[in-house]
Design a protein around this motif. Sequence first.
Motif, PDB file in Angstrom:
ATOM      1  N   CYS A   1      -9.161  19.933   6.554  1.00 23.10           N
ATOM      2  CA  CYS A   1     -10.053  19.348   7.554  1.00 23.10           C
ATOM      3  C   CYS A   1     -11.374  20.105   7.601  1.00 23.10           C
ATOM      4  N   TYR A   2     -11.286  21.427   7.580  1.00 28.69           N
ATOM      5  CA  TYR A   2     -12.471  22.296   7.569  1.00 28.69           C
ATOM      6  C   TYR A   2     -13.336  22.006   6.348  1.00 28.69           C
ATOM      7  N   LEU A   3     -12.702  21.890   5.184  1.00 32.02           N
ATOM      8  CA  LEU A   3     -13.438  21.693   3.941  1.00 32.02           C
ATOM      9  C   LEU A   3     -14.235  20.402   3.964  1.00 32.02           C
ATOM     10  N   TRP A   4     -13.583  19.304   4.321  1.00 31.16           N
ATOM     11  CA  TRP A   4     -14.253  18.008   4.247  1.00 31.16           C
ATOM     12  C   TRP A   4     -15.275  17.835   5.362  1.00 31.16           C
ATOM     13  N   LYS A   5     -15.012  18.425   6.506  1.00 30.49           N
ATOM     14  CA  LYS A   5     -15.994  18.337   7.579  1.00 30.49           C
ATOM     15  C   LYS A   5     -17.243  19.152   7.241  1.00 30.49           C
ATOM     16  N   SER A   6     -17.058  20.316   6.626  1.00 27.83           N
ATOM     17  CA  SER A   6     -18.219  21.110   6.233  1.00 27.83           C
ATOM     18  C   SER A   6     -18.984  20.436   5.096  1.00 27.83           C
ATOM     19  N   ALA A   7     -18.275  19.722   4.206  1.00 32.55           N
ATOM     20  CA  ALA A   7     -18.964  18.965   3.159  1.00 32.55           C
ATOM     21  C   ALA A   7     -19.781  17.823   3.768  1.00 32.55           C
ATOM     22  N   ASP A   8     -19.226  17.171   4.794  1.00 30.29           N
ATOM     23  CA  ASP A   8     -19.969  16.111   5.482  1.00 30.29           C
ATOM     24  C   ASP A   8     -21.212  16.676   6.163  1.00 30.29           C
ATOM     25  N   GLN A   9     -21.105  17.893   6.693  1.00 27.32           N
ATOM     26  CA  GLN A   9     -22.262  18.531   7.318  1.00 27.32           C
ATOM     27  C   GLN A   9     -23.352  18.795   6.285  1.00 27.32           C
ATOM     28  N   ALA A  10     -22.950  19.244   5.097  1.00 25.23           N
ATOM     29  CA  ALA A  10     -23.919  19.485   4.030  1.00 25.23           C
ATOM     30  C   ALA A  10     -24.597  18.184   3.612  1.00 25.23           C
ATOM     31  N   ALA A  11     -23.826  17.110   3.545  1.00 24.15           N
ATOM     32  CA  ALA A  11     -24.418  15.816   3.214  1.00 24.15           C
ATOM     33  C   ALA A  11     -25.383  15.360   4.304  1.00 24.15           C
ATOM     34  N   GLU A  12     -25.047  15.634   5.554  1.00 17.60           N
ATOM     35  CA  GLU A  12     -25.930  15.297   6.672  1.00 17.60           C
ATOM     36  C   GLU A  12     -27.228  16.096   6.598  1.00 17.60           C
ATOM     37  N   LEU A  13     -27.127  17.348   6.179  1.00 17.80           N
ATOM     38  CA  LEU A  13     -28.315  18.192   6.012  1.00 17.80           C
ATOM     39  C   LEU A  13     -29.250  17.571   4.971  1.00 17.80           C
ATOM     40  N   ASN A  14     -28.662  17.094   3.894  1.00 17.47           N
ATOM     41  CA  ASN A  14     -29.458  16.446   2.849  1.00 17.47           C
ATOM     42  C   ASN A  14     -30.089  15.157   3.358  1.00 17.47           C
ATOM     43  N   GLN A  15     -29.335  14.388   4.115  1.00 16.53           N
ATOM     44  CA  GLN A  15     -29.865  13.130   4.638  1.00 16.53           C
ATOM     45  C   GLN A  15     -31.009  13.368   5.613  1.00 16.53           C
ATOM     46  N   ARG A  16     -30.892  14.419   6.423  1.00 13.09           N
ATOM     47  CA  ARG A  16     -31.941  14.703   7.415  1.00 13.09           C
ATOM     48  C   ARG A  16     -33.224  15.198   6.746  1.00 13.09           C
ATOM     49  N   PHE A  17     -33.090  16.035   5.720  1.00 14.83           N
ATOM     50  CA  PHE A  17     -34.277  16.718   5.197  1.00 14.83           C
ATOM     51  C   PHE A  17     -34.638  16.348   3.756  1.00 14.83           C
ATOM     52  N   SER A  18     -33.794  15.597   3.077  1.00 16.69           N
ATOM     53  CA  SER A  18     -34.084  15.127   1.716  1.00 16.69           C
ATOM     54  C   SER A  18     -34.616  16.255   0.832  1.00 16.69           C
ATOM     55  N   ASN A  19     -33.851  17.320   0.757  1.00 16.27           N
ATOM     56  CA  ASN A  19     -34.259  18.503   0.005  1.00 16.27           C
ATOM     57  C   ASN A  19     -33.649  18.466  -1.390  1.00 16.27           C
ATOM     58  N   SER A  20     -34.464  18.707  -2.398  1.00 16.97           N
ATOM     59  CA  SER A  20     -33.973  18.621  -3.775  1.00 16.97           C
ATOM     60  C   SER A  20     -32.866  19.635  -4.053  1.00 16.97           C
ATOM     61  N   GLN A  21     -32.959  20.795  -3.423  1.00 16.65           N
ATOM     62  CA  GLN A  21     -31.939  21.817  -3.612  1.00 16.65           C
ATOM     63  C   GLN A  21     -30.583  21.334  -3.108  1.00 16.65           C
TER      64      GLN A  21
END
Length: 316
Positions: free
Chosen positions: A248-268
Amino acid sequence: MAAPSIDIVLASFNGERFIEQQINSIQSSLNYQTLVRRILVVDDGSSDSTPSIVTKLMQTDSRIELHGNPGPAHGAMANFAFGLSLTRAPYVMLCDQDDVWHPSKIDKSYKAIVDSDVNRVALPRLVFTDKRIVDESLNELYPSFFDFRNISRQWHSSIEQLMQQNVASGCTMMLNRPLIELAMPIPNNAFMHDWWLVLVAKLKGEVIFIDEPLMDYRQHGNNTIGAQNYSWRYLATHMTHHLDKFACYLWKSADQAAELNQRFSNSQIEQSAFANLRRYAYFPRLWLFAKGKLRQHSWKGQAALFVTLLRNNKRI
């Protein structure tokens, strides 16, 4: 000295046992009178005497305010998010209800973030510190959270590592106004408010670590999860339960990382294996682990990660 510039957001919920001692420790801090504007106690619907204790303290300290979280969202993340929405201070500290701050915590955190802000671009910045782990009576259990959990002092230097595991505790943080403006509102897909804040700071600004315990992190019946270090024997006995929690921790943290990308559209972040973890099938995920693209800071974490990837044999 300039006018007080720090607001402290203290999230409370049924904290009658320790909240007065915590607020007293803040009031006893070095330069409290000159640095702190307000202590914003944000209560999440306590059914004990927490509100009355805070109301009593307000009578002798005009800096203290009591606010009820109106919802609809509740819980620690929502409560802190509501507290952050109430402040316009240049700097904000986050505070739990059951810890004790050391006298120099406010002053040292403030100097670290101000020294970074002065004569430089107004980047989003976050300061965090180590913490001492104590029992209910404040007897020392471990002098350093980082040493106890065998956490690298450099873990926060990599956004890729921070996306996969947070090492910055909210109760040790000071934030500047540019960070708050950029990070808010905290998305529903965030794992936790403090993790989201440090990710935004690392991605768009600067994260500063003070390698010194500046608070006592109290362990008691309702607050032991943050500093537990289970033995191999215990983990073997309760393996299924802990692996389910880790998944649960793993997939929720992966979703958070995807949300970070969606919010800021960072190439990194767009190129990050972890931020795109749900897109990978079973064997590619195992290959990412083998190449060191997926990792935790401890051997136990690495073992849990490997077994979790083995168990999840379908695209999630």
